[in-house]
Design an enzyme around this catalytic site. Structure first.
Site, PDB file in Angstrom:
ATOM      1  CG  ASP A 689      -1.976   1.045   1.207  1.00 58.90           C
ATOM      2  OD1 ASP A 689      -2.819   0.998   0.307  1.00 58.90           O
ATOM      3  OD2 ASP A 689      -1.959   1.930   2.088  1.00 58.90           O
ATOM      4  CD  GLU A 718      -2.458   1.668  -3.600  1.00 59.77           C
ATOM      5  OE1 GLU A 718      -3.509   2.309  -3.764  1.00 59.77           O
ATOM      6  OE2 GLU A 718      -1.608   1.972  -2.752  1.00 59.77           O
TER       7      GLU A 718
END
Length: 963
Positions: A689, A718
């Site tokens: 993330d 990401e």
């Protein structure tokens, strides 16, 4: 008396029009005004005016010139006592003899009036011997190059006087004084003579004259932020100048900075500019002129070793050049990417001096071995060489290239050419025998036996050239080649080899807590086990979970990101950590670590692997805040700043401080150990993330450390951020990367983006992962396009990249947004969202078929094999993939319009198989599994969004086609 000798400078001339002439009794004020203005000469309309002015002018040191249209007029002016004339109608033929005759006593000069004259006419005036020529300065705007061009022609004729008009701009007077060998001012009335301004210009001309910069002139036009620059060198060729006068002219609007140094267009390397007047600054206002000096720059002289030592060292340098070795990422700073089973094409430019033949080989090895594998390289044109290598183990590999003189290959070529030309090759055969004998001493095994046989044949028949041209002899000699002038590309380049799933995988994302039939009942990991068969039936092979760790209570978010949660609200799983544990714990409502182990095993039995989210953020309740407060940055009031990604705010999480004094290396090791903990539980894939908000050195270290222990571990970045940051993350180790695919919808956007990813610089390190939606991103295209839009995006993602993924709900065509936002209404990030396996109007069957097609056709598993083809409609995108030349092709035709039926023509790429425009291809509609024949380059297709807005065809020549 001043005489205008050819190189005397400055020599200013004031010219009176006929209407400005005054009678001799009134001449004294005129002569005084001209003298006070700094002129050395007064030009009067004609010779009749000369006698009345001559005595007073000579007393004041002023030459009297007259206008003369032809040599006869010049002779009359000389007879009247004039010191010279301005020839107003000049031609080399008419004036050449006259100028020499008039100037015989050295006291009479002829000045050529040249403004506006054609360049070819000026060239003919050079040998005449004029005292001066006149530049068209008065008509110059400071922006165009013609003045410098004219000056270059004029200075070959005589010293150059710069013309002025009494009504010209102030900056032009300063320019004229600096740009020539004196100014020429013509006035209609003595009242027009601005004495102080012109006197200043004439004084400036005297200053400039002392600099002796009368050589080549160059003009550098004004550019953005830079004034116009006129250069006068002290040599006729600026390349040989020792200095140059630089005239900076402010012709642009507003102030500009004079450049610190002259650009390369100046034609010579000059030291930094210095103002001629020490008080001047480097800022130049509009309408200002400033003079600067440029001294020739002193070349940098490197220290050299003693000649004998330097020559010996140079003789030891490689004669063979190896350049542009590929695949290479930032010259080897980062590894190029590959997957186990790949055949990787290695190329390099290889060349040497002379005509000798070269040989080359590519070497490669895994990093845990010392011995190199080797394969010969072949020339592919223009000194480029290539070979393919195969890699079979995940991990770090190295490769390089060697090259050497192929002495016997050069000999072989020369002998063959001479034989074909009928030349006597007796001596060449003797030379070849020596090469064979030398190779035989080095050869072993079969090569040694072949060479021994060749030597025996030559002993029996010393003139047997055939034995030296024999392929077996050549190959045996090469195997024992001494490899003269051998060179190896150093250092070897790295190659990051990962398991095939790094480049080809189909991901399905779900929230385990939503795997329930009741929004009031929290789903569990055991519930997910029951959903595995349905996910696998759709053809997905990776099941990805957002964080499954305990969720904090502090600042917990309510539904739709509300700051006022209700007691039953489950909160965002990204607010990691509570009293139940942190990143190495499982949310109690999901189950236990034993439940997780059972899930991993069950997924493996179904052909699925589990991917976990690695999100480096903490709820304020995370155990680390008490156990390791030094890993966080505290505000002066003792609080922690919550995380932000403007305009988004995340009040329920705080971030660690990677560079806090207590955090290095303890925090880094703790985060690494989290990944190792889950790796020990069988997890080999992580979606990371927001990695772009964490230190790049941290990721490079962590990924390398983890993969050294678990080489089959994959990391998905990401990072929806700037392209260079996304690329850097991929370079330093991330196996896969989220992309801008979500926001690329038009034909032009998709074509440009995919061309960059497939064939541009990123192809060697960036593996694009095309997620069609995420819990954070509800694309605008899907919000308004209904079922056809979901089919379009699924087809594009599944066939453009080897990696694609969906977030659950996509198969049910969920797209209801928060008004005006690219987010979902009733987002699953903040609540439980049960979903059925099937629903009316879902696209489960189409997704299932897309994944089956992807598995069945290897060409779809590598985005670098993508080629776009022509469709005669901007709403239709056509592209194909082949495993290699002549192989079958998967051709995809997609309508990008989810609202209308599209009938479009497109080009069938017959040329990929060398077929003519009227050729035929056997086709299979892979979505409907229907075969047919396509004939002709131009084809027409109807795509109906109510049915299927795309088609996927398998193409092959009819004789090669099999179902």
């Amino acid at each position: 008396m001043i005489r205008p000798a050819r190189n005397a400078s400055p020599y200013g001339i004031c010219a009176l029009g006929r209407s400005a002439f005054v009678s001799p009794p009134a001449a004294e004020p005129l002569i005084r005004a001209v003298s006070d203005a700094g002129f050395q000469a007064l030009l009067v309309p004609d010779a009749t005016h000369v006698p009345g002015l001559r005595d007073q002018a000579r007393a004041a040191g002023i030459d009297i010139l007259a206008d003369a249209a032809d040599p006869d007029a010049a002779r009359r002016a000389q007879a009247a006592g004039a010191d010279g004339v301005r020839g107003t109608a000049m031609s080399a033929e008419g004036w050449a003899d006259a100028v020499a005759d008039l100037a015989r006593d050295g006291a009479f000069a002829v000045h050529a009036w040249t403004p506006g004259a054609p360049r070819e006419a000026l060239a003919r005036l050079a040998p005449v011997g004029y005292a001066s020529a006149f530049a068209s300065t008065a008509w110059w705007n400071g922006r165009e190059s013609w003045l410098a061009e004219e000056y270059e022609a004029l200075r070959r004729i005589a010293p150059v006087r710069c013309t002025l008009r009494s009504d010209g701009p102030d900056w032009l007077a300063a320019l004229a004084a600096a740009a020539g060998d004196g100014i020429f001012l013509e006035i209609a009335d003595i009242a027009e003579l601005d004495g102080p301004r012109i006197a200043a210009a004439n004084r400036l001309a005297g200053t400039v004259a002392r600099l002796e910069c009368r050589g080549e002139v160059r003009f550098l036009p004004p550019a953005r932020g830079r004034p116009a620059l006129l250069l006068r060198a002290d040599a006729s060729d600026i390349r040989h100048a020792t200095r140059a006068l630089v005239i900076a002219i402010g012709v642009t609007s507003g102030p500009v900075e004079i450049p610190e140094m002259l650009p390369a267009a100046a034609g010579r390397a000059f030291a930094p500019l210095r103002p001629l007047a020490s008080a001047d600054t480097m800022e130049l206002g509009t309408g200002q002129v400033r003079l600067l000096m440029a001294e020739a720059a002193t070349p940098v002289r490197a220290r050299t070793a003693p000649s004998r030592q330097a020559a010996r060292k140079s003789a030891g340098q490689p004669r063979i050049a190896i350049e542009k070795l590929t695949p290479s990422v930032d010259a080897g700073r980062f590894p190029a990417k590959a997957v186990a089973g790949d055949r990787i094409r290695v190329e390099a430019d290889i060349f040497a001096d002379g005509h000798e033949k070269l040989a080359a080989a590519v070497l490669w090895r895994p990093a845990d071995r010392e011995d190199w594998s080797s394969r010969p390289m072949q020339p592919v044109g223009n000194d480029r060489w290539a070979a393919e290598i195969a890699v079979d183990r995940p991990g770090r590999w190295l490769f390089t290239v060697e090259a050497w003189w192929d002495e016997f290959g050069s000999y072989h070529h020369e002998l063959d050419a001479k034989l074909k030309a009928g030349r006597d090759v007796t001596l060449e055969i003797a030379e070849g025998r020596i090469l064979v004998e030398e190779a035989a001493e080095r050869a072993e095994g079969e090569a040694g036996r072949v060479l021994a046989g060749a030597i025996e044949r030559l002993e029996r028949d010393p003139g047997d050239a055939a034995v030296l041209l024999d392929t077996a002899t050549r190959d045996a000699v090469r195997s024992a080649d001494a490899r003269g002038f051998l060179v190896r590309h150093e250092p070897p380049l790295p190659l990051a080899v990962e398991r095939p799933q790094a480049a080809f995988a189909s991901w399905y994302e779900l929230f385990p807590r939503s795997i329930t039939d009741d929004a009031q009942r929290h789903g569990t990991l055991a519930d997910v086990v029951g959903r595995l068969p349905a996910i696998r039936r759709m053809g997905f092979d990776v099941l990805y979970f957002p964080p499954i760790h305990p969720i904090g209570q502090a600042n917990r978010k309510g539904r739709n990101n509300s700051l006022t949660p209700q007691p039953a609200d489950v909160g965002s799983p990204y607010a990691i950590g509570s009293a139940e544990g942190g990143h190495d714990a499982i949310h109690p409502q999901l189950g236990t670590i034993e439940d997780f182990r059972r899930l991993v095993a069950a997924a493996a039995d179904e052909g699925l692997e589990i991917a976990l989210d690695f999100a480096i953020q903490c709820s304020p309740d995370h155990p680390w805040l008490k156990a390791h407060p030094g890993w966080f940055r505290w505000r002066p009031d003792g609080s922690l700043r919550y995380a932000e990604n403007p305009p988004k705010k995340y009040e329920d999480i705080v971030n660690v401080d990677f560079y806090a004094s207590a955090a290095v290396p303890e925090l880094w090791l703790a985060l690494r150990d989290i990944v190792l903990f889950w790796a020990a539980e069988g997890v080999r894939t992580y979606r990371v993330d927001n990695p772009h908000t964490k230190p790049l050195p941290f990721w490079e270290w962590l990924i390398a450390d983890v993969q050294a222990r678990y080489p089959d571990t994959l990391f998905l970045s990401e990072a929806f951020t700037r392209p260079k940051m996304m690329n850097r993350l991929a370079k330093l180790g991330f196996s896969q990367s989220y992309t801008y695919f979500t926001w690329r919808n038009t034909k032009a956007e998709l074509t440009a983006y995919m061309t960059e990813l497939a064939h541009g610089e990123p192809k060697d390190f960036f593996r694009p992962h095309f997620f069609v939606n995420t819990p954070d991103i509800n694309p605008v295209f899907l919000q308004t396009s209904g079922r056809p839009g979901f089919l379009i995006r699924a087809a594009l993602a599944a066939t453009l990249s080897g990696l694609w993924g969906v977030y659950s709900g996509f198969e049910h065509c969920e797209g209801t947004p928060l008004p005006g936002r690219e987010e979902y209404l009733d987002s699953e990030k903040y609540e439980i969202r049960p979903r059925p396996e099937r629903s009316p109007g879902d696209i489960v069957d189409e997704i299932t078929r897309l994944n089956a097609i992807r598995r069945a056709h290897p060409a779809l598993q590598d985005h670098r094999k993508l080629r776009f083809y022509n469709a005669f409609d901007e709403r239709v995108l056509v592209y194909g993939r082949q495993d290699g030349p002549g192989a079958e092709m998967v051709l995809v035709i997609v309508s990008l319009d989810p609202h209308a039926v599209v009938e479009a023509e497109f080009e069938l790429p017959l040329w990929e198989w060398g077929l003519p425009d009227h050729g035929s291809l056997a086709a299979v509609d892979l979505m409907r599994e229907r075969p047919f024949l396509l004939t002709g380059k131009r084809q027409r297709l109807r795509l109906d969004p109510a049915d299927l807005p795309f088609a996927i065809l398998r193409l092959a020549p009819p004789e090669a086609s099999t179902r």
